[in-house]
Design a protein around this motif. Structure first.
Motif, mmCIF file in Angstrom:
data_model
loop_
_atom_site.group_PDB
_atom_site.id
_atom_site.type_symbol
_atom_site.label_atom_id
_atom_site.label_comp_id
_atom_site.label_asym_id
_atom_site.label_seq_id
_atom_site.Cartn_x
_atom_site.Cartn_y
_atom_site.Cartn_z
ATOM 1 N N TRP A 108 0.886 -1.087 0.134
ATOM 2 C CA TRP A 108 -0.183 0.083 -0.003
ATOM 3 C C TRP A 108 0.937 1.317 0.030
ATOM 4 O O TRP A 108 2.040 1.175 0.409
ATOM 5 N N TYR A 110 1.362 4.699 2.078
ATOM 6 C CA TYR A 110 0.652 5.229 3.512
ATOM 7 C C TYR A 110 1.437 6.230 3.900
ATOM 8 O O TYR A 110 2.507 6.706 3.313
ATOM 9 N N TRP A 111 0.673 6.880 4.870
ATOM 10 C CA TRP A 111 1.269 8.218 5.542
ATOM 11 C C TRP A 111 0.969 8.068 7.107
ATOM 12 O O TRP A 111 -0.129 7.938 7.639
ATOM 13 N N TRP A 131 4.160 9.665 -0.761
ATOM 14 C CA TRP A 131 3.904 8.721 0.387
ATOM 15 C C TRP A 131 4.920 7.422 0.295
ATOM 16 O O TRP A 131 5.445 7.158 -0.543
ATOM 17 N N THR A 133 5.669 3.427 0.792
ATOM 18 C CA THR A 133 4.799 2.119 0.528
ATOM 19 C C THR A 133 5.524 1.275 1.549
ATOM 20 O O THR A 133 6.740 1.002 1.736
ATOM 21 N N SER A 136 0.789 -4.475 4.346
ATOM 22 C CA SER A 136 -0.152 -4.385 5.517
ATOM 23 C C SER A 136 0.300 -5.730 6.352
ATOM 24 O O SER A 136 0.714 -6.481 5.767
ATOM 25 N N PHE A 138 -0.456 -2.350 9.255
ATOM 26 C CA PHE A 138 0.331 -1.058 9.491
ATOM 27 C C PHE A 138 -0.083 -0.854 11.194
ATOM 28 O O PHE A 138 -1.095 -1.122 11.411
ATOM 29 N N VAL A 155 -2.882 6.584 11.075
ATOM 30 C CA VAL A 155 -2.364 6.057 9.929
ATOM 31 C C VAL A 155 -3.375 6.093 8.691
ATOM 32 O O VAL A 155 -4.414 5.864 9.079
ATOM 33 N N ALA A 157 -3.905 4.969 4.637
ATOM 34 C CA ALA A 157 -3.290 4.014 3.746
ATOM 35 C C ALA A 157 -4.318 4.016 2.313
ATOM 36 O O ALA A 157 -5.504 3.992 2.456
ATOM 37 N N ARG A 158 -3.529 4.017 1.135
ATOM 38 C CA ARG A 158 -4.456 3.903 0.101
ATOM 39 C C ARG A 158 -3.873 2.783 -1.050
ATOM 40 O O ARG A 158 -2.461 2.638 -0.878
ATOM 41 N N GLU A 245 -8.217 5.158 6.995
ATOM 42 C CA GLU A 245 -7.518 5.878 7.715
ATOM 43 C C GLU A 245 -8.053 5.023 9.243
ATOM 44 O O GLU A 245 -9.030 4.615 9.482
ATOM 45 N N CYS A 258 -3.971 -1.831 11.575
ATOM 46 C CA CYS A 258 -4.616 -1.408 10.523
ATOM 47 C C CYS A 258 -4.192 -2.736 9.598
ATOM 48 O O CYS A 258 -3.261 -2.712 8.926
#
Length: 329
Positions: A108, A110-111, A131, A133, A136, A138, A155, A157-158, A245, A258
């Motif tokens: 993913w 993620y931030w 972002w 990567t 998962s 997280f 966190v 994530a996308r 999120e 997550c």
């Protein structure tokens, strides 16, 4: 499908490839549906060596209404059988194959929530190329994190996934193991949240949850399951985006988790489907008509897309768990 008794019946068949094959009008305890009930049922048989899509075929017990119940798009394999419950529940979202499009350990973007992410971060059109990567899950603290983020409050994530033909998808199940609250978005639209206030209300990156929720997987449990309404939140051809999120209950929490999953149910088999994770307890599914069968005997009529009758049977009186049938499996 063997029953307590099996009688042979004949009706006109001609050269039809799809036939009514077996009927049980009083199902006592032979076959259970996904609700644990025992409705009446009948079975179709594809006598040909070719796949046949039943989309638009009709089944009825009323000769004056051939389209009383119309089949969805579902492919019956060569020499294949299909059981349909005559339950009056009217369900058409049959799953022939599950595909784990997003699984535990997938990569993913993620931030970490040490600062606010870019505005509209959940929207597929928003640039998140800066972002990080990683795989998962997280988080931190429970030893269930493939990407350990240290002690953080949230966190983001996308992940993008591709779909060739969304018309084949009948179910979409989102599973998530989380600690302590989350909001989930499909193609930029919120479809689920827990412990994060009212739906579609703004949540800041450093906002804490309204309640506690412990992750389950690390202690032998299972992720929470949410069914996505595909009419309200459609999956489109090509690129689609799942965004999640997760927030903590407080800044001193000992853990955050997550672990999102997305599993799609298709109405026929697809190429290169990914087997869902063993943690996924996926529901069984059957087709259900909007009428029931009479144990005293009645006509059951099958018609094609042009409402031309291709098979018809009068069942006669059937005792409990006895079936009429043509082809003994």
């Amino acid at each position: 499908m063997k029953q307590l008794a099996f009688f042979t019946f004949f009706s006109w068949l001609g050269a039809q490839s799809i036939q009514l094959n077996e009927i049980v009008s009083t199902n006592g305890a032979v076959l259970y549906d996904e609700d644990g009930d025992t409705p009446d049922w009948f079975e179709l048989y594809n006598t040909s060596g070719q796949e046949i899509n039943l989309n638009g075929y009709g089944i009825t017990d009323d000769p004056n209404d051939l389209s009383m119940w119309v089949f969805p798009s579902i492919v019956l394999e060569p020499n294949g059988f299909l059981v349909i419950f005559a339950s009056d529940k009217n369900r058409k979202d049959l799953v022939a194959e599950w595909d784990a499009v997003i699984n535990w350990g997938d990569s993913w973007s993620y931030w970490p929530g040490t600062s606010a992410p870019v505005s509209n971060w959940d929207d597929p059109g928003t640039d998140i190329s800066n972002w990080s990567t990683g795989p998962s899950g997280f988080g931190y603290g429970d030893n269930d994190d493939n990407t350990n983020l240290g002690q953080i409050i949230s966190v983001f994530a996308r992940k993008t996934f591709q779909i060739d033909d969304p018309t084949m998808i009948t179910k979409a199940l989102f599973h998530i193991d989380y600690d302590d609250g989350y909001i989930a978005y499909l193609n930029g639209e919120e479809f689920s949240r827990r412990n994060m206030g009212a739906p579609n209300t703004q949540v800041y990156y450093n906002e804490t949850t309204t309640g506690l929720h412990e992750a389950e997987i690390y202690s032998g449990g299972f992720p929470e399951e949410i069914s996505i309404d595909l009419n309200e939140f459609p999956i489109v051809p090509g690129d689609n985006t799942l965004a999640v999120e997760v927030h903590n209950y407080n800044t001193s929490s000992s853990d955050l988790s997550c672990i999102p999953f997305l599993t799609l149910g298709y109405n026929s088999e697809i190429d290169n489907a990914t087997v869902p994770h063993q943690l996924m307890v996926l529901p069984s599914s059957y087709l259900h008509t909007n009428f029931k069968l009479s144990s005293n005997g009645e006509d059951l009529i099958l018609s094609n897309q042009d409402e031309i009758v291709i098979d018809s049977i009068f069942t006669g009186t059937l005792e409990t768990d006895m079936s009429f049938g043509r082809y003994f499996e």
